[in-house]
Design a protein around this motif. Structure first.
Motif, PDB file in Angstrom:
ATOM      1  N   LEU A 289     -27.874 -99.739  44.115  1.00  0.00           N
ATOM      2  CA  LEU A 289     -27.204 -99.612  42.819  1.00  0.00           C
ATOM      3  C   LEU A 289     -28.240 -99.425  41.719  1.00  0.00           C
ATOM      4  O   LEU A 289     -29.354 -99.948  41.821  1.00  0.00           O
ATOM      5  N   PRO A 290     -27.886 -98.708  40.663  1.00  0.00           N
ATOM      6  CA  PRO A 290     -28.847 -98.533  39.560  1.00  0.00           C
ATOM      7  C   PRO A 290     -29.007 -99.830  38.769  1.00  0.00           C
ATOM      8  O   PRO A 290     -28.077-100.628  38.643  1.00  0.00           O
ATOM      9  N   ALA A 291     -30.200-100.031  38.231  1.00  0.00           N
ATOM     10  CA  ALA A 291     -30.496-101.256  37.492  1.00  0.00           C
ATOM     11  C   ALA A 291     -29.916-101.244  36.078  1.00  0.00           C
ATOM     12  O   ALA A 291     -29.605-102.292  35.525  1.00  0.00           O
ATOM     13  N   ALA A 292     -29.766-100.076  35.484  1.00  0.00           N
ATOM     14  CA  ALA A 292     -29.257 -99.986  34.118  1.00  0.00           C
ATOM     15  C   ALA A 292     -28.510 -98.670  33.953  1.00  0.00           C
ATOM     16  O   ALA A 292     -28.504 -97.829  34.841  1.00  0.00           O
ATOM     17  N   GLY A 293     -27.906 -98.542  32.792  1.00  0.00           N
ATOM     18  CA  GLY A 293     -27.171 -97.323  32.496  1.00  0.00           C
ATOM     19  C   GLY A 293     -25.682 -97.554  32.533  1.00  0.00           C
ATOM     20  O   GLY A 293     -25.199 -98.580  33.007  1.00  0.00           O
ATOM     21  N   SER A 294     -24.938 -96.590  32.007  1.00  0.00           N
ATOM     22  CA  SER A 294     -23.488 -96.736  31.959  1.00  0.00           C
ATOM     23  C   SER A 294     -22.778 -95.402  32.158  1.00  0.00           C
ATOM     24  O   SER A 294     -21.668 -95.223  31.701  1.00  0.00           O
ATOM     25  N   THR A 295     -23.422 -94.471  32.847  1.00  0.00           N
ATOM     26  CA  THR A 295     -22.838 -93.140  32.959  1.00  0.00           C
ATOM     27  C   THR A 295     -22.067 -92.914  34.250  1.00  0.00           C
ATOM     28  O   THR A 295     -21.246 -92.021  34.321  1.00  0.00           O
ATOM     29  N   THR A 296     -22.328 -93.705  35.286  1.00  0.00           N
ATOM     30  CA  THR A 296     -21.660 -93.503  36.574  1.00  0.00           C
ATOM     31  C   THR A 296     -20.962 -94.789  37.003  1.00  0.00           C
ATOM     32  O   THR A 296     -21.261 -95.872  36.512  1.00  0.00           O
ATOM     33  N   TRP A 297     -20.041 -94.659  37.969  1.00  0.00           N
ATOM     34  CA  TRP A 297     -19.320 -95.834  38.476  1.00  0.00           C
ATOM     35  C   TRP A 297     -20.231 -96.848  39.145  1.00  0.00           C
ATOM     36  O   TRP A 297     -20.044 -98.055  38.954  1.00  0.00           O
ATOM     37  N   PRO A 298     -21.222 -96.437  39.956  1.00  0.00           N
ATOM     38  CA  PRO A 298     -22.105 -97.453  40.549  1.00  0.00           C
ATOM     39  C   PRO A 298     -22.859 -98.286  39.511  1.00  0.00           C
ATOM     40  O   PRO A 298     -23.189 -99.441  39.776  1.00  0.00           O
ATOM     41  N   SER A 299     -23.101 -97.735  38.324  1.00  0.00           N
ATOM     42  CA  SER A 299     -23.812 -98.506  37.303  1.00  0.00           C
ATOM     43  C   SER A 299     -22.937 -99.598  36.699  1.00  0.00           C
ATOM     44  O   SER A 299     -23.447-100.509  36.045  1.00  0.00           O
ATOM     45  N   VAL A 300     -21.646 -99.532  36.902  1.00  0.00           N
ATOM     46  CA  VAL A 300     -20.723-100.544  36.370  1.00  0.00           C
ATOM     47  C   VAL A 300     -20.641-101.762  37.287  1.00  0.00           C
ATOM     48  O   VAL A 300     -20.328-102.865  36.842  1.00  0.00           O
ATOM     49  N   ILE A 301     -20.968-101.599  38.550  1.00  0.00           N
ATOM     50  CA  ILE A 301     -20.740-102.647  39.546  1.00  0.00           C
ATOM     51  C   ILE A 301     -21.534-103.909  39.246  1.00  0.00           C
ATOM     52  O   ILE A 301     -20.976-105.015  39.275  1.00  0.00           O
ATOM     53  N   LEU A 302     -22.815-103.812  38.960  1.00  0.00           N
ATOM     54  CA  LEU A 302     -23.633-105.009  38.746  1.00  0.00           C
ATOM     55  C   LEU A 302     -23.223-105.775  37.492  1.00  0.00           C
ATOM     56  O   LEU A 302     -23.156-107.006  37.522  1.00  0.00           O
ATOM     57  N   SER A 303     -22.929-105.072  36.423  1.00  0.00           N
ATOM     58  CA  SER A 303     -22.524-105.782  35.208  1.00  0.00           C
ATOM     59  C   SER A 303     -21.158-106.443  35.388  1.00  0.00           C
ATOM     60  O   SER A 303     -20.941-107.569  34.936  1.00  0.00           O
ATOM     61  N   THR A 304     -20.253-105.772  36.068  1.00  0.00           N
ATOM     62  CA  THR A 304     -18.938-106.354  36.322  1.00  0.00           C
ATOM     63  C   THR A 304     -19.039-107.567  37.243  1.00  0.00           C
ATOM     64  O   THR A 304     -18.384-108.592  37.017  1.00  0.00           O
ATOM     65  N   ALA A 305     -19.862-107.465  38.256  1.00  0.00           N
ATOM     66  CA  ALA A 305     -20.055-108.596  39.172  1.00  0.00           C
ATOM     67  C   ALA A 305     -20.668-109.786  38.446  1.00  0.00           C
ATOM     68  O   ALA A 305     -20.284-110.933  38.690  1.00  0.00           O
ATOM     69  N   THR A 306     -21.590-109.527  37.547  1.00  0.00           N
ATOM     70  CA  THR A 306     -22.208-110.614  36.780  1.00  0.00           C
ATOM     71  C   THR A 306     -21.177-111.341  35.930  1.00  0.00           C
ATOM     72  O   THR A 306     -21.160-112.571  35.867  1.00  0.00           O
ATOM     73  N   ILE A 307     -20.315-110.591  35.281  1.00  0.00           N
ATOM     74  CA  ILE A 307     -19.272-111.210  34.450  1.00  0.00           C
ATOM     75  C   ILE A 307     -18.271-111.956  35.327  1.00  0.00           C
ATOM     76  O   ILE A 307     -17.809-113.040  34.986  1.00  0.00           O
ATOM     77  N   ALA A 308     -17.943-111.389  36.477  1.00  0.00           N
ATOM     78  CA  ALA A 308     -16.921-111.983  37.339  1.00  0.00           C
ATOM     79  C   ALA A 308     -17.394-113.257  38.035  1.00  0.00           C
ATOM     80  O   ALA A 308     -16.574-114.129  38.333  1.00  0.00           O
ATOM     81  N   ILE A 309     -18.679-113.393  38.308  1.00  0.00           N
ATOM     82  CA  ILE A 309     -19.169-114.553  39.061  1.00  0.00           C
ATOM     83  C   ILE A 309     -18.798-115.852  38.367  1.00  0.00           C
ATOM     84  O   ILE A 309     -18.217-116.751  38.972  1.00  0.00           O
ATOM     85  N   LEU A 310     -19.142-115.969  37.108  1.00  0.00           N
ATOM     86  CA  LEU A 310     -18.853-117.201  36.373  1.00  0.00           C
ATOM     87  C   LEU A 310     -17.356-117.434  36.236  1.00  0.00           C
ATOM     88  O   LEU A 310     -16.865-118.548  36.441  1.00  0.00           O
ATOM     89  N   GLN A 311     -16.618-116.387  35.908  1.00  0.00           N
ATOM     90  CA  GLN A 311     -15.180-116.552  35.697  1.00  0.00           C
ATOM     91  C   GLN A 311     -14.471-116.959  36.987  1.00  0.00           C
ATOM     92  O   GLN A 311     -13.605-117.835  36.989  1.00  0.00           O
ATOM     93  N   LEU A 312     -14.828-116.322  38.106  1.00  0.00           N
ATOM     94  CA  LEU A 312     -14.221-116.678  39.397  1.00  0.00           C
ATOM     95  C   LEU A 312     -14.567-118.099  39.808  1.00  0.00           C
ATOM     96  O   LEU A 312     -13.736-118.809  40.373  1.00  0.00           O
ATOM     97  N   ALA A 313     -15.790-118.520  39.528  1.00  0.00           N
ATOM     98  CA  ALA A 313     -16.186-119.889  39.866  1.00  0.00           C
ATOM     99  C   ALA A 313     -15.359-120.904  39.080  1.00  0.00           C
ATOM    100  O   ALA A 313     -14.857-121.886  39.641  1.00  0.00           O
ATOM    101  N   LEU A 314     -15.197-120.655  37.793  1.00  0.00           N
ATOM    102  CA  LEU A 314     -14.412-121.580  36.969  1.00  0.00           C
ATOM    103  C   LEU A 314     -12.950-121.633  37.404  1.00  0.00           C
ATOM    104  O   LEU A 314     -12.368-122.717  37.550  1.00  0.00           O
ATOM    105  N   ILE A 315     -12.365-120.472  37.631  1.00  0.00           N
ATOM    106  CA  ILE A 315     -10.952-120.413  37.992  1.00  0.00           C
ATOM    107  C   ILE A 315     -10.736-121.007  39.382  1.00  0.00           C
ATOM    108  O   ILE A 315      -9.764-121.740  39.607  1.00  0.00           O
ATOM    109  N   SER A 316     -11.616-120.720  40.330  1.00  0.00           N
ATOM    110  CA  SER A 316     -11.421-121.250  41.687  1.00  0.00           C
ATOM    111  C   SER A 316     -11.514-122.773  41.714  1.00  0.00           C
ATOM    112  O   SER A 316     -10.741-123.429  42.413  1.00  0.00           O
ATOM    113  N   ARG A 317     -12.425-123.340  40.952  1.00  0.00           N
ATOM    114  CA  ARG A 317     -12.512-124.806  40.900  1.00  0.00           C
ATOM    115  C   ARG A 317     -11.279-125.409  40.239  1.00  0.00           C
ATOM    116  O   ARG A 317     -10.786-126.457  40.649  1.00  0.00           O
TER     117      ARG A 317
END
Length: 147
Positions: free
Chosen positions: A43-71
């Motif tokens: 996956l690319p480390a930075a950028g916002s022009t392609t779909w693969p570049s969205v995956i890491l930032s979305t996963a980062t945001i989702a990790i904390l939220q999923l942890a809070l909701i699952s607990r």
């Protein structure tokens, strides 16, 4: 599906959720970039022009939220399964699946939905940090200029 509190699987899931919840967003972002853009360059480390570049930032945001909701879901369901109405419904012969979805989950949704509403500010904070780490123009950089 019989609910058994404090099993090994549940303990493992709780440990993973606590670890995910205790990591700051910038650390999660840096670790995901290190793993998926440097060590395993898929996956690319930075950028916002392609779909693969969205995956890491979305996963980062989702990790904390999923942890809070699952607990929170776990805590509410354990509390619901300890309630007398579940014992009465179980003695009447209600299936475990129906106990989980019709009784326990229905009574657990109010505090969960309330917490989801209050998490909006946390998500906005997380977006600011993540967008700066991943060098995305937009919300993160705009809000950082204000402060």
């Amino acid at each position: 599906m019989v609910h058994h509190a404090d099993t090994r699987r549940e303990l493992g899931a709780n440990i993973v959720a606590v670890r995910a919840q205790s990591m700051p967003e910038f650390w999660s972002a840096l670790m995901l970039v290190t793993i998926f853009a440097v060590l395993i360059p898929v996956l690319p480390a930075a950028g916002s022009t392609t779909w693969p570049s969205v995956i890491l930032s979305t996963a980062t945001i989702a990790i904390l939220q999923l942890a809070l909701i699952s607990r929170m879901v776990r805590r509410e369901l354990v509390s619901a399964f300890a309630s007398p109405y579940i014992t009465v419904a179980r003695s009447r012969g209600v299936s475990e699946r129906e106990l989980t979805w019709r009784y326990a989950m229905r009574n657990s949704t109010t505090p969960i939905v309330t917490a989801l509403g209050t998490r909006f500010a946390g998500v906005l904070n997380c977006v600011v940090v993540v967008k700066v780490v991943f060098a995305w123009p937009g919300v993160g950089s705009s809000l950082c200029r204000w402060f």
